[in-house]
Design an enzyme around this catalytic site. Structure first.
Site, PDB file in Angstrom:
ATOM      1  N   ALA A  12      -8.664  -0.197  -0.505  1.00  0.00           N
ATOM      2  CA  ALA A  12      -9.320   0.313   0.703  1.00  0.00           C
ATOM      3  C   ALA A  12      -9.469   1.598   0.635  1.00  0.00           C
ATOM      4  CB  ALA A  12      -8.096  -0.142   1.670  1.00  0.00           C
ATOM      5  N   LYS A  13     -10.013   2.201   1.525  1.00  0.00           N
ATOM      6  CA  LYS A  13     -10.099   3.911   1.575  1.00  0.00           C
ATOM      7  C   LYS A  13     -10.668   4.085   3.145  1.00  0.00           C
ATOM      8  CE  LYS A  13      -9.848   7.272  -1.533  1.00  0.00           C
ATOM      9  NZ  LYS A  13      -9.022   6.791  -2.810  1.00  0.00           N
ATOM     10  N   GLY A  14     -10.095   5.371   3.191  1.00  0.00           N
ATOM     11  CA  GLY A  14     -10.621   5.751   4.629  1.00  0.00           C
ATOM     12  C   GLY A  14     -10.580   7.370   4.788  1.00  0.00           C
TER      13      GLY A  14
END
Ligand code: GLU
Length: 418
Positions: free
Chosen positions: A107-109
């Site tokens: 994931a990344k944000g």
């Protein structure tokens, strides 16, 4: 990614994936699943500024794949952050956790903002509201954020507190890279730099290069570069150049890292430092050194400067610091490239240790963290090197082969619902 204007970051990540899928003969249906991100959330939210006005910020959280475990990856606060960056970096996290064989997806944000232009109270309100917005999809069993560019332990503490306030009890395993006083792990802060140093030393010895006395240039002096400078020096390497966002510093006899650390702790810039030659940041990349560690932003080594790189080893501290073209040019010349999804995995490996310790409520000493990290980094490096040798491919291609195979296997054995 900031710095790449020509092509989208996701299309670059997908090209790398497609090449790997071709090489391992991945079937078309799995290929179609893995080349897209699973879930993406875009949020626009108001934050009250210190002067009483409101500003609307945009943030993202993207989960690429969760077949091997909960989604995992950092949060980036950067003015040039885009949804496309988050997608590409989420995909890289899936491959990184698979190479290190920790039971997470990717994931990344992040939030489109310049954290340096916000006051501490504005940054706290922004973080708490952003956390509330993404709390729909994050949590210790679902998706566990961590620091990345522009975020650190204090931001993680606010995230942990916000999620805990909503739950009504403390949820330390909801985020990693926290301060130790609230369930952070020994060695998390130094994890990326330590893992990178371990892999660099292993690879140099394998290539019959002596790390002791090797000249090193490090682009960046933050969470990865700064730690790496100290740990490589402890390995007997000679760190001759480092940079921050203001300039590069070069001293062929070796830099005084303690003085530089103090300068940074006092909020200074390298342009304020008189103990070394000031060079521009681009020049740092092309110095006559043995090891180059790009540990700042993406796309720093490109087709424009790749032919001037003189290092024999490049250890990727940042995510995707080399463009695809530069990577090909350097491989052609026989430069040994230690790819990001292996070389900088130390951060997410210690994040995994932190999550495990939080869940068990049983904490390890720093010696234990370091020796377990060494075990994981050594095993991962050896697997990648073995794959590279048996298929006569680069370490990057070998790392991608291992990662995509593992994630494809997990996705396949679980089957497609319903
Ligand atoms: N942001 C780091 C990375 O890119 C760490 C991610 C994590 O610990 O979850 O690997």
């Amino acid at each position: 990614m900031s710095g790449i204007n020509e092509r989208s970051a996701l299309s670059i990540a997908q090209r790398q994936f497609d090449a790997t899928a071709d090489a391992i003969g991945l079937d078309d249906s799995l290929r179609a699943v893995l080349r897209e991100v699973k879930r993406e959330l875009v949020v626009h939210f108001p934050v009250e500024m210190d002067d009483g006005s409101f500003r609307v910020f945009t943030g993202f959280r993207v989960q690429h794949n969760i077949a091997r475990g909960p989604a995992k990856g950092g949060l980036r606060y950067h003015p040039a952050m885009t949804l496309d960056d988050a997608r590409a970096l989420a995909m890289y996290m899936t491959w990184k956790t698979a190479v290190a064989d920790v039971p997470f997806g990717g994931a990344k944000g992040g939030v489109v903002c310049d954290p340096k232009a916000l006051t501490i109270t504005e940054l706290e309100r922004l973080t708490r509201r952003f956390t509330t917005e993404i709390s729909l999809i994050v949590g210790p069993d679902r998706d566990i954020p961590a620091p990345d560019l522009g975020t650190g332990p204090q931001v993680m503490a606010w995230i942990m507190d916000t999620l805990s306030m909503h739950a009504g009890f403390s949820v330390p395993a909801s985020v990693t890279g926290k301060p130790q006083s609230i369930g952070g792990s020994e060695g998390r802060f130094t994890g990326p730099g330590r893992g990178l140093t371990m892999v660099t030393v292993l690879a140099m010895r394998d290539a019959a290069m002596d790390p002791s006395g090797a000249r090193v240039a490090i682009q960046g002096f933050g969470k990865v570069g700064g730690v790496c400078a100290e740990l490589m020096t402890a390995e007997g390497m000679n760190v001759v150049a480092v940079s921050d966002s203001s300039c590069g510093l070069y001293r062929p006899e070796g830099l005084d890292l303690t003085a530089l650390r103090h300068l940074k702790e006092e909020g200074g810039h390298f342009t304020d430092y008189g103990g070394a030659e000031q060079i521009d940041r681009e020049q740092l990349l092309t110095l006559d050194v043995d090891v180059l560690v790009p540990a700042a932003l993406e796309a720093q080594v490109t087709e424009r400067n790749a032919d001037r790189i003189r290092a024999t080893v490049i250890a990727e501290g940042a995510n995707a610091p080399l463009t695809t073209e530069a990577d090909a040019m350097l491989n052609e010349r026989g430069v040994l490239i230690l790819p990001d999804i292996l070389a900088n995995a130390g951060g997410v490996v210690v994040s995994y240790f932190e999550w495990v310790q939080d869940i068990q409520a049983y904490f390890w000493g720093s010696g234990e963290v370091t020796s377990r990290l060494r075990e994981v980094m050594t095993r991962s490096y050896q697997q990648v090197r073995g794959e590279a040798q048996s298929h006569d491919v680069t370490l990057r291609n070998a790392a991608f082969r291992i990662a995509v195979t593992k994630v494809a296997e997990a996705t396949k054995v679980r089957g497609i619902y319903p």
